[in-house]
Design a protein around this motif. Structure first.
Motif, PDB file in Angstrom:
ATOM      1  N   SER A   1      40.861  27.532  33.614  1.00 18.51           N
ATOM      2  CA  SER A   1      40.845  26.148  33.594  1.00 18.51           C
ATOM      3  C   SER A   1      41.403  25.659  35.091  1.00 18.51           C
ATOM      4  N   SER A   2      40.161  24.942  35.588  1.00 22.80           N
ATOM      5  CA  SER A   2      40.347  24.475  37.007  1.00 22.80           C
ATOM      6  C   SER A   2      41.147  25.536  38.060  1.00 22.80           C
ATOM      7  N   CYS A   3      40.395  26.469  38.072  1.00 27.73           N
ATOM      8  CA  CYS A   3      40.903  27.508  39.285  1.00 27.73           C
ATOM      9  C   CYS A   3      40.259  27.154  40.327  1.00 27.73           C
ATOM     10  N   ARG A   4      41.104  26.796  41.429  1.00 19.52           N
ATOM     11  CA  ARG A   4      40.229  26.797  42.733  1.00 19.52           C
ATOM     12  C   ARG A   4      40.033  28.162  43.482  1.00 19.52           C
ATOM     13  N   LYS A   5      39.042  28.025  44.527  1.00 15.66           N
ATOM     14  CA  LYS A   5      38.805  29.162  45.230  1.00 15.66           C
ATOM     15  C   LYS A   5      37.874  30.396  44.708  1.00 15.66           C
ATOM     16  N   LEU A   6      37.556  29.821  43.048  1.00 17.98           N
ATOM     17  CA  LEU A   6      37.135  30.824  42.332  1.00 17.98           C
ATOM     18  C   LEU A   6      35.609  30.299  42.208  1.00 17.98           C
ATOM     19  N   THR A   7      34.656  30.869  43.102  1.00 18.52           N
ATOM     20  CA  THR A   7      33.334  30.420  43.167  1.00 18.52           C
ATOM     21  C   THR A   7      32.308  30.990  42.091  1.00 18.52           C
ATOM     22  N   ARG A   8      32.513  32.207  41.790  1.00 18.14           N
ATOM     23  CA  ARG A   8      31.673  32.833  40.994  1.00 18.14           C
ATOM     24  C   ARG A   8      32.555  33.824  39.991  1.00 18.14           C
ATOM     25  N   ILE A   9      31.876  33.498  38.590  1.00 18.52           N
ATOM     26  CA  ILE A   9      32.730  34.407  37.452  1.00 18.52           C
ATOM     27  C   ILE A   9      31.595  35.240  36.848  1.00 18.52           C
ATOM     28  N   ALA A  10      31.802  36.455  36.800  1.00 18.26           N
ATOM     29  CA  ALA A  10      30.760  37.506  36.475  1.00 18.26           C
ATOM     30  C   ALA A  10      31.460  38.232  35.368  1.00 18.26           C
ATOM     31  N   ILE A  11      31.405  38.214  34.197  1.00 19.62           N
ATOM     32  CA  ILE A  11      32.032  38.933  32.963  1.00 19.62           C
ATOM     33  C   ILE A  11      31.285  40.249  32.737  1.00 19.62           C
ATOM     34  N   SER A  12      31.908  41.284  32.975  1.00 16.23           N
ATOM     35  CA  SER A  12      31.446  42.429  32.558  1.00 16.23           C
ATOM     36  C   SER A  12      32.794  43.352  31.945  1.00 16.23           C
ATOM     37  N   CYS A  13      32.637  43.275  30.870  1.00 14.27           N
ATOM     38  CA  CYS A  13      33.988  43.821  29.998  1.00 14.27           C
ATOM     39  C   CYS A  13      33.456  43.872  28.599  1.00 14.27           C
TER      40      CYS A  13
END
Length: 408
Positions: free
Chosen positions: A213-225
């Motif tokens: 939630s509202s995480c700064r500096k996180l520009t891309r989230i790629a989920i491989s889990c």
């Protein structure tokens, strides 16, 4: 006859009376696991007060494997709260709890001053040395900047649940760090670069529940889990793209934000059972094809919470081209949130089209058992209500009860 009765009565009165049986101390008879279960539901200052209940309870709070620290300002305005005093209280409590061999859970309020980073590192090291399973770091009442995450956190190999609020990942995550037991990760208002987040995911191979939630500096989230079951995302302004690459066990998905940042959900449409997808945009989809592809990715869910965007093209086309909705064969529960932004009029300006569009959806839901339409909702109030209802898993950083209730 009367005299004999009086004599018998007099003799009975002369007999020595039995002393009343002493009251049984049921509190002292409780086994240690039950007492620790009671203490684990209390903040540390409340747990310490139980030491006056009986001699057996006097030191039991010091062996409680669940520690919850809270900071409450003083009611006297002439005596403002000082976090420095509270930091000393926490440090002293930890020294008194030194005999503990294992910690089940601990919740620390973050110091309000970055100069206290070494103190926080010492607290986390205390928990790490006792194989803590659930660790929560939450923002103190006084607020302050985002405190750097100490390196001692990456030595907590025993963690099952990690919840962090108002922290910052400044240093790179050590390559040797492994969270092989971590199942739940919650990051709220945390500064974490994309590379650091990717390393954190890589070091948590058995992660099941993720909330961002509202995480700064996180520009891309790629989920491989392969083990992930629950994902909850409240997109920040810094986020540019969220994609799911590999999540064969995903069951619950929550997303708040701009749909342009959200990648396709085709890979999880066969396993997804519950979806909450809300946007405060007036027109979240730039064309009908993207709208249709997104709708069809949700066709197998059992519980669906959506906004006015769901009927975007049904309304604009006035159903001219017939029913454009997929067949929701498994849908049991539908929540339709009409979320507006301040300064904008209602998205569904024509009630006639709204009803017709909704009917077109219901015609394709043969197993629907519950429908709830929420009217006149504004984005700010909606966000607060979502937190209180725990759609995202960060509403209470000092207790895991709500998370467990949502995940069971």
């Amino acid at each position: 006859m009367t005299k004999n009765k009086q004599k018998r009565k007099t003799r009975a009165d002369q007999r020595p009376k039995m002393a009343p049986a002493p009251a049984k101390d049921r509190l002292s008879d409780l086994p240690d696991p039950i007492i620790h279960s009671i203490l684990s539901r209390l903040f540390i200052d409340e747990a310490v007060r139980t030491s006056v209940l009986s001699s057996r309870w006097r030191h039991l709070w010091r062996t409680n494997p669940s520690l919850r620290f809270s900071f409450t300002p003083r009611p006297d305005p002439d005596s403002p709260p000082r976090f420095t005093d509270f930091v000393e209280i926490i440090s002293r409590c930890l020294r008194l709890c030194a005999p503990l061999e294992k910690l089940r859970s601990v919740a620390f309020p973050l110091p309000d001053d970055s100069s206290k980073a070494t103190t926080l590192a010492r607290w986390i090291r205390f928990a790490s040395d006792r194989s803590v399973e659930r660790l929560s770091l939450y923002e103190g009442v006084l607020g302050g900047g985002r405190l750097p995450v100490p390196l001692s956190l990456f030595a907590c190999w025993s963690l099952v649940s990690l919840k962090m609020q108002s922290c910052a990942f400044h240093a790179p995550i050590p390559a040797s760090s492994r969270f092989n037991r971590l199942e739940t990760l919650v990051l709220d208002c945390v500064d974490i670069p994309t590379e650091a987040f990717a390393s954190l995911l890589h070091s948590s191979p058995f992660l099941e529940n993720l909330s961002l939630s509202s995480c700064r500096k996180l520009t891309r989230i790629a989920i491989s889990c392969p083990s992930i079951k629950t994902i909850a995302i409240a997109a920040s302004e810094d986020l540019e793209k969220f994609v799911i690459i590999n999540a064969p066990k995903l069951r619950h998905f929550t997303y708040f934000g701009e749909f342009a940042k959200l990648g396709p959900l085709d890979q999880v449409q066969e396993t997804l059972e519950e979806a909450v997808v809300i946007s405060n945009e007036e027109r979240p989809f730039e064309n009908k094809r993207k709208w249709r592809d997104f709708i069809y990715a949700l066709k197998n869910v059992k519980v669906l919470c959506i906004g006015a965007w769901f009927l975007q093209y049904e309304l604009e086309r006035n159903l001219k081209y017939g029913n454009q909705m997929p067949f929701f064969k498994n849908l049991r529960e539908l929540h339709w949130w009409l979320v507006f932004k301040e300064g904008f009029g209602p998205t569904l300006a024509n009630p006639k089209f709204s009803i017709r569009a909704l009917i077109s959806v219901l015609q394709n839901c043969p197993t629907l058992g519950f429908l709830c339409v929420h009217l006149n909702y504004y984005w700010e109030q909606f966000a607060e209500d979502m937190k209180s209802d725990n759609y995202l898993f960060y509403s209470d950083y000092s207790s895991d009860e709500k998370i467990q209730k949502n995940l069971n």
